[in-house]
Write a protein that holds these residues in place. Structure first.
Motif, PDB file in Angstrom:
ATOM      1  N   SER A 193     -49.320 -78.866  24.308  1.00  0.00           N
ATOM      2  CA  SER A 193     -49.664 -77.590  24.920  1.00  0.00           C
ATOM      3  C   SER A 193     -50.690 -77.842  26.009  1.00  0.00           C
ATOM      4  O   SER A 193     -51.293 -78.904  26.084  1.00  0.00           O
ATOM      5  CB  SER A 193     -50.221 -76.620  23.877  1.00  0.00           C
ATOM      6  OG  SER A 193     -51.383 -77.137  23.280  1.00  0.00           O
ATOM      7  N   ARG A 243     -59.854 -75.540  24.482  1.00  0.00           N
ATOM      8  CA  ARG A 243     -58.958 -74.716  23.673  1.00  0.00           C
ATOM      9  C   ARG A 243     -57.540 -74.774  24.201  1.00  0.00           C
ATOM     10  O   ARG A 243     -57.304 -75.176  25.342  1.00  0.00           O
ATOM     11  CB  ARG A 243     -59.447 -73.281  23.619  1.00  0.00           C
ATOM     12  CG  ARG A 243     -59.342 -72.543  24.940  1.00  0.00           C
ATOM     13  CD  ARG A 243     -59.881 -71.149  24.827  1.00  0.00           C
ATOM     14  NE  ARG A 243     -59.572 -70.390  26.026  1.00  0.00           N
ATOM     15  CZ  ARG A 243     -59.986 -69.179  26.271  1.00  0.00           C
ATOM     16  NH1 ARG A 243     -60.776 -68.570  25.399  1.00  0.00           N
ATOM     17  NH2 ARG A 243     -59.651 -68.546  27.373  1.00  0.00           N
ATOM     18  N   ARG A 244     -56.620 -74.363  23.352  1.00  0.00           N
ATOM     19  CA  ARG A 244     -55.235 -74.224  23.760  1.00  0.00           C
ATOM     20  C   ARG A 244     -55.128 -72.987  24.633  1.00  0.00           C
ATOM     21  O   ARG A 244     -55.637 -71.930  24.282  1.00  0.00           O
ATOM     22  CB  ARG A 244     -54.332 -74.078  22.540  1.00  0.00           C
ATOM     23  CG  ARG A 244     -54.235 -75.329  21.731  1.00  0.00           C
ATOM     24  CD  ARG A 244     -53.137 -75.200  20.694  1.00  0.00           C
ATOM     25  NE  ARG A 244     -53.013 -76.437  19.980  1.00  0.00           N
ATOM     26  CZ  ARG A 244     -53.227 -76.574  18.686  1.00  0.00           C
ATOM     27  NH1 ARG A 244     -53.558 -75.537  17.953  1.00  0.00           N
ATOM     28  NH2 ARG A 244     -53.091 -77.754  18.121  1.00  0.00           N
ATOM     29  N   ASP A 299     -52.802 -69.810  22.997  1.00  0.00           N
ATOM     30  CA  ASP A 299     -53.231 -68.991  21.855  1.00  0.00           C
ATOM     31  C   ASP A 299     -54.749 -68.960  21.689  1.00  0.00           C
ATOM     32  O   ASP A 299     -55.259 -68.363  20.756  1.00  0.00           O
ATOM     33  CB  ASP A 299     -52.568 -69.449  20.566  1.00  0.00           C
ATOM     34  CG  ASP A 299     -52.965 -70.847  20.135  1.00  0.00           C
ATOM     35  OD1 ASP A 299     -53.850 -71.458  20.758  1.00  0.00           O
ATOM     36  OD2 ASP A 299     -52.394 -71.325  19.151  1.00  0.00           O
ATOM     37  N   GLU A 300     -55.461 -69.585  22.598  1.00  0.00           N
ATOM     38  CA  GLU A 300     -56.916 -69.585  22.626  1.00  0.00           C
ATOM     39  C   GLU A 300     -57.562 -70.176  21.372  1.00  0.00           C
ATOM     40  O   GLU A 300     -58.705 -69.866  21.049  1.00  0.00           O
ATOM     41  CB  GLU A 300     -57.452 -68.179  22.910  1.00  0.00           C
ATOM     42  CG  GLU A 300     -56.991 -67.649  24.255  1.00  0.00           C
ATOM     43  CD  GLU A 300     -57.577 -66.308  24.612  1.00  0.00           C
ATOM     44  OE1 GLU A 300     -58.327 -65.744  23.799  1.00  0.00           O
ATOM     45  OE2 GLU A 300     -57.284 -65.833  25.717  1.00  0.00           O
ATOM     46  N   THR A 301     -56.849 -71.043  20.662  1.00  0.00           N
ATOM     47  CA  THR A 301     -57.419 -71.734  19.515  1.00  0.00           C
ATOM     48  C   THR A 301     -58.436 -72.759  20.002  1.00  0.00           C
ATOM     49  O   THR A 301     -58.101 -73.649  20.779  1.00  0.00           O
ATOM     50  CB  THR A 301     -56.320 -72.453  18.703  1.00  0.00           C
ATOM     51  OG1 THR A 301     -55.388 -71.482  18.248  1.00  0.00           O
ATOM     52  CG2 THR A 301     -56.895 -73.204  17.530  1.00  0.00           C
ATOM     53  N   VAL A 302     -59.693 -72.625  19.558  1.00  0.00           N
ATOM     54  CA  VAL A 302     -60.749 -73.552  19.972  1.00  0.00           C
ATOM     55  C   VAL A 302     -60.596 -74.858  19.195  1.00  0.00           C
ATOM     56  O   VAL A 302     -60.491 -74.865  17.979  1.00  0.00           O
ATOM     57  CB  VAL A 302     -62.145 -72.935  19.730  1.00  0.00           C
ATOM     58  CG1 VAL A 302     -63.231 -73.964  19.997  1.00  0.00           C
ATOM     59  CG2 VAL A 302     -62.332 -71.707  20.606  1.00  0.00           C
ATOM     60  N   LEU A 303     -60.575 -75.961  19.923  1.00  0.00           N
ATOM     61  CA  LEU A 303     -60.440 -77.281  19.326  1.00  0.00           C
ATOM     62  C   LEU A 303     -61.782 -77.996  19.220  1.00  0.00           C
ATOM     63  O   LEU A 303     -62.056 -78.667  18.232  1.00  0.00           O
ATOM     64  CB  LEU A 303     -59.458 -78.127  20.139  1.00  0.00           C
ATOM     65  CG  LEU A 303     -58.059 -77.531  20.285  1.00  0.00           C
ATOM     66  CD1 LEU A 303     -57.252 -78.334  21.286  1.00  0.00           C
ATOM     67  CD2 LEU A 303     -57.360 -77.468  18.949  1.00  0.00           C
TER      68      LEU A 303
END
Length: 80
Positions: free
Chosen positions: A4, A19-20, A23-27
């Motif tokens: 992604s 983040r992605r 989907d705004e997922t914080v890594l």
């Protein structure tokens, strides 16, 4: 982890996150102190980019090495 697009965002509280995009997922989160930002003379975002880049390269190498060594992508690790 699926492929992604990743983006670096500065949050309203000054933290920088990787983040992605979809989907705004914080890594990963980086939080420079005011003292560090002053020392870096406003270049903390460039430093963060380099840190995120090095981290992603290292993560890719670790996963690749584990797969080459163990033939699996589900290897347990001991953290010291």
């Amino acid at each position: 982890m699926s492929t992604s697009f990743l983006e670096i965002i500065e949050l309203s509280d000054g933290r920088l996150v990787l983040r992605r995009a979809e989907d705004e997922t914080v890594l990963v989160t980086l939080d420079f102190s005011d003292q560090a930002k002053e020392f870096l003379q406003g270049q903390h975002i460039e430093i963060a980019k380099a840190m995120f880049s090095a981290g992603m390269q290292m993560a890719g190498k670790v996963v690749e090495d584990d797969y080459d060594t163990y033939g699996s992508d589900t290897v347990s690790r001991m953290l010291h």
